[in-house]
Design a protein around this motif. Structure first.
Motif, short mmCIF file in Angstrom:
data_model
loop_
_atom_site.label_atom_id
_atom_site.label_comp_id
_atom_site.label_asym_id
_atom_site.label_seq_id
_atom_site.Cartn_x
_atom_site.Cartn_y
_atom_site.Cartn_z
N PRO A 1 -4.93 -4.81 -13.96
CA PRO A 1 -5.12 -4.63 -12.52
C PRO A 1 -3.86 -4.18 -11.79
N LEU A 2 -2.69 -4.56 -12.29
CA LEU A 2 -1.44 -4.12 -11.66
C LEU A 2 -1.20 -2.63 -11.92
N SER B 1 -2.77 -7.51 -5.38
CA SER B 1 -3.33 -6.25 -5.86
C SER B 1 -4.52 -5.78 -5.03
N LYS B 2 -4.89 -6.56 -4.00
CA LYS B 2 -6.03 -6.21 -3.16
C LYS B 2 -5.56 -5.56 -1.86
N ASP B 3 -6.47 -4.88 -1.18
CA ASP B 3 -6.17 -4.36 0.15
C ASP B 3 -5.91 -5.53 1.10
N ARG C 1 -3.52 -0.44 -12.48
CA ARG C 1 -4.52 0.26 -11.69
C ARG C 1 -4.14 0.32 -10.21
N ARG C 2 -3.61 -0.78 -9.72
CA ARG C 2 -3.20 -0.84 -8.32
C ARG C 2 -2.08 0.17 -8.06
N LEU D 1 5.11 -3.06 -9.11
CA LEU D 1 3.82 -3.41 -9.71
C LEU D 1 3.74 -2.90 -11.14
N ASN E 1 0.80 -1.21 0.00
CA ASN E 1 0.00 0.00 0.00
C ASN E 1 0.85 1.27 0.00
N ILE F 1 -2.29 3.46 -5.53
CA ILE F 1 -1.31 3.66 -4.46
C ILE F 1 -0.73 5.07 -4.54
#
Length: 864
Positions: A135-136, A397-399, A138-139, A117, A109, A143
């Motif tokens: 998704p990477l 990639s998730k919280d 976007r992550r 990423l 995070n 951040i």
């Protein structure tokens, strides 16, 4: 690939960013070394930079141990150097290890995780694994937005990278505003003359260019070039990038005299700065060869193409026109030109389904039972590791609050165990089976090698599709021909989509004034375009083997029409009966690739199955209906509803949303009749037919499927196309009351691949399993790939939603004919079954192709 939208090299801002080198927080001496590595990388001096980066990594690991953020940064730096050289296979594990370290040390995070990423996403993007990259990206963007604020340069860099992905997907309306937002950030942070600003100007210019807005594009690209020449020097690799893009703009406008010196200068810069093996040099060489060919200078283009073929970095769109022209101008012997062209096609169009066939061939050709078993084990372990790796990346990639730490730890331990076992297997292969390496990496076949595999009554047709034109290759046992086709990928996709619109059973009630019925004129036009140029070579052969690519995988070739029809849409259904269908002339088999022919004929299994058929149908989608008996089967569907949803539509957390899935899927009681009829006809035991709740994943996985010559699935399919994340194409079986990892109601492609088959046929009836959600999706991916890998010799699959009565009739008729005459061959048996249906005048609709022609044979169509 002619030119380039590209990622911002944020090292120019001396910031840790996605394609630049991270700056680890170590002592001043090490920081100086990092700066030196960074400078060498920017100059393209990778031979000097890589040993320094490797030494830095070794030193940090020795000093701090394996789980340290500075080690992660050093891993990232080395991976980026590999990526710059096109060595993605070496870069990927380094980036994944760096991400795992940061995840363990501080979580993903914080802003320090964004570079890794981004870099892994950029690698996936280079490999066209866009669903993995998005998704990477976007992550990383999320951040940085949270950690850095709206105007930080690193945020601009992440915005640019996501925009670059969208542009590669032709999502111009999404990419352009992001590029402009990133440009505003960089101009404010670094000034209007900074190299990072040049990158954004170039990217916006590329968006304008590909949409044909040349007047808007030129000043942007020219300004990008001027900034780079001033800031970096005239011989810098980034200057070559701008030169390449400006040259491409001029070429598109027909300004060849302006374009040529720019391409030539880009080649010279990249040759000097990057060396002969760099992928960027190959791009420039291909572009220069393409320009020469556009100018009619085949003699100048040919040596460049031969260089790129030798290096393995040829582009199909460039090489094939040059080789064809060289053959016609006698600059190359015909045999040499054809073999070079086949080399290009086989390397460029290798599909995942073809790869699965080849993997099966490797196992079968292994010879001894021990080697075959070891090869299968190694392949299965590789597939398992890939699946686990993807799930771990998705989790990362998730919280953190939404993650299962225990499950992730278990997955990492399993990955380590797999790596150890595979390393042991490689040692066994090297010591006990030294010929295995050559077997597992087969070279493309020459024309003579393909011809030797063909029977006297067979013709094989291969296709290659490029942006502006396509190519068709025809081979028989004693003849060859190849030529260009004046339709590129976009035009072919549009025509195939129009062709398929006439094959919806729901619209086929009568033929009076129906605008949506099958267009015979279009079917004839496609025949003339695709097969007409090689007709003289192939028309007299009884069997036609087709290896399609791209949107052509969604084209049922047996429904091409070989002569102009009296009317595009007949007044009545009966008018379709007299059309000159290709099927009347030849049987048709579809091959995933040319290599599949060798895989199926040289390495085919010889042992026979002991039982005729096992089948799975009429599954129970709503467990509350179990035991409902006649209430459930009271209504028979005239045509099974087509369900082609993405698996992700029904995915919820770690499992399937069974309520949504059950609501979306209509029951298929008519498939019970279908399977029972086929089983009765073939003499299969009633215990081998699994219906209702018994048509489950558990039943499939526990069955001894290798005992059966035919494995039959009559159920809905969730097919490939827009499947993302954890989703896979799958067959829907009975949904259990208590789903588990072993049985959640969906037999996914990866689960299919773990089955052990020895089947002459796998039948996939009730959904359009051959086609993705749109022409252009790799139709033979997913389920077909998995069944080939599991051991199927041929698949009988449907191009569109199948009428149940028609499915029963066609399959039983096909199997009956083959049983009566085993030497007939699978493709010919299917052909005769379809023709008998077409000729049956007992019902007007029997003549309509949506009823009699839904099935295609994929794989080996000849007799065993």
């Amino acid at each position: 690939m002619k030119s380039g939208i590209h990622l911002v090299v944020a090292a120019w801002l001396a910031l840790a960013a996605s394609t630049g080198l991270s700056a680890p927080a170590f002592a001043e001496g090490v920081a100086a070394l990092s700066a030196r590595i960074n400078a060498l990388s920017r100059a393209g001096k990778y031979a000097e930079a890589v040993p320094l980066a490797q030494g830095q990594l070794d030193s940090l690991e020795k000093k701090y141990g394996p789980d340290n953020r500075d080690v992660a940064a050093a891993l990232n730096n080395l991976a980026q150097l590999y990526g710059e050289q096109g060595r993605d296979a070496e870069a990927e594990p380094l980036l994944k290890r760096a991400i795992a370290i940061l995840d363990k040390v501080s979580g993903l995070n914080s802003a320090e995780a964004a570079p890794e990423l981004n870099n892994l996403a950029a690698l996936y993007q280079r490999q066209q694994r866009y669903a993995d990259a998005e998704p990477l990206f976007r992550r990383a963007l999320a951040i940085r937005e949270k950690a850095l604020g709206p105007n930080h340069p690193d945020l601009g860099q992440s915005i640019n990278n996501l925009a670059t992905l969208y542009e590669k997907l032709d999502r111009h309306e999404d990419s352009e505003p992001l590029f402009k937002r990133a440009l505003a950030i960089y101009e404010k942070a670094a000034g209007r003359e900074h190299p990072a600003v040049a990158t954004l100007l170039n990217n916006i210019g590329q968006v304008e260019k590909v949409q044909g807005r040349y007047a808007e594009a030129e000043p942007l690209i020219r300004r990008s070039l001027a900034i780079r020449e001033k800031a970096l020097g005239r011989e810098h690799p980034d200057v070559a990038r701008s030169l390449n893009n400006l040259a491409d703009l001029y070429e598109r406008q027909g300004r060849y005299a302006d374009s040529e010196p720019l391409y030539q200068r880009a080649v010279a810069i990249r040759q000097a700065a990057l060396g002969p093996d760099h992928p960027d040099l190959a791009i420039s060489l291909n572009n220069l060869a393409s320009l020469y060919q556009a100018e009619g200078r085949t003699k100048d283009a040919l040596p460049i193409v031969q260089t790129t073929i030798a290096s393995g970095r040829m582009q199909l769109r460039v090489a094939l026109p040059v080789l064809l022209a060289a053959q016609r101008q006698q600059l190359l012997p015909s045999e040499k030109a054809l073999d070079d062209a086949l080399n290009v096609v086989q390397r460029a169009t290798q599909s995942s389904a073809a790869s699965a066939v080849n993997k099966l061939a490797v196992r079968l050709a292994a010879g001894t039972d021990r080697l075959a078993q070891l090869v299968r084990r190694d392949q299965d372990l590789a597939s398992e590791a890939e699946a686990i790796d993807k799930s771990l990346l998705s989790a990362a990639s998730k919280d953190r609050a939404k993650r299962d730490a225990a499950a992730e730890a278990k997955s990492r331990a399993r990955l380590a165990a797999i790596a150890a076992e595979r390393a042991s297997l490689q040692k066994t292969f090297a010591s006990e089976f030294p010929d295995y390496a050559a077997l597992s990496n087969p070279l493309p076949m020459t024309a003579k090698e393909i011809q030797a595999l063909l029977g006297a009554d067979e013709a094989m047709v291969l296709f290659a599709v490029a942006e502006k034109e396509s190519f068709v290759f025809a081979l028989t046992h004693d003849g060859v021909d190849w030529t260009s086709v004046p339709l590129g990928a976009g035009a072919l996709s549009a025509k195939v989509a129009a062709f398929r619109r006439g094959l919806d059973i729901g619209k086929a009630q009568d033929a009076s004034g129906k605008a949506g019925l099958f267009d015979l004129a279009l079917a004839n036009e496609l025949y003339a375009t695709l097969l007409g140029p090689v007709e003289s070579l192939i028309k007299d052969k009884r069997s036609l083997l087709v290896a399609p690519v791209g949107s052509l995988t969604a084209l049922p070739f047996h429904l091409l029409v070989t002569a102009p029809p009296p009317a595009a849409i007949p007044e009545t259904f009966a008018g379709y009966r007299d059309a000159a269908w290709l099927l009347k002339r030849q049987s048709v088999s579809v091959l995933p690739a040319a290599s599949s022919l060798k895989a199926s004929r040289v390495f085919a299994r010889k042992e026979q199955s002991t039982k005729p058929l096992t089948g799975f149908g009429d599954p129970l989608f709503n467990p509350s209906l179990e035991g409902a008996g006649d209430n459930r089967t009271a209504v028979k569907q005239a045509s099974r509803a087509l369900v082609t949803s993405a698996y992700t539509d029904f995915w919820q957390g770690a499992g399937v949303d069974r309520v949504r899935l059950a609501a979306a899927l209509p029951q298929l009681p008519d498939t019970a009749d279908e399977l029972n009829a086929v089983a009765k006809d073939l003499g299969a035991a009633s215990t081998d037919i699994h219906l209702g709740a018994d048509a489950s994943e558990s039943t499939v996985k526990r069955a001894q499927l290798a005992d059966y010559g035919i494995v039959y699935f009559a159920t809905h399919g969730l097919v490939a196309g827009d499947v993302k994340g954890l989703a896979e194409p799958s067959l829907v079986l009975s949904i259990p009351k208590q789903p588990s990892a072993f049985d959640d109601g969906l037999l996914t492609a990866s689960e299919v691949a773990q089955l052990k088959l020895n089947a002459d046929w796998v039948v996939l009836s009730a959904c359009n399993t051959i086609a993705g959600d749109k022409p252009g999706a790799e139709a033979l991916s997913g389920l077909a790939r998995a069944f080939f890998y599991a051991g199927a010799r041929a698949l009988l699959v449907s191009h569109w939603s199948v009428d149940s009565e028609a499915a029963t009739r066609l399959t039983t008729s096909t199997f009956d004919r083959l049983k009566a005459d085993p030497k007939l061959g699978r493709a010919e048996a299917l052909r005769q079954a379809m023709l008998a249906y077409l000729k049956d005048t007992s019902s007007p609709r029997n003549a309509y192709p949506a009823f009699w022609a839904p099935f295609a044979l994929i794989g080996e169509g000849a007799a065993r």
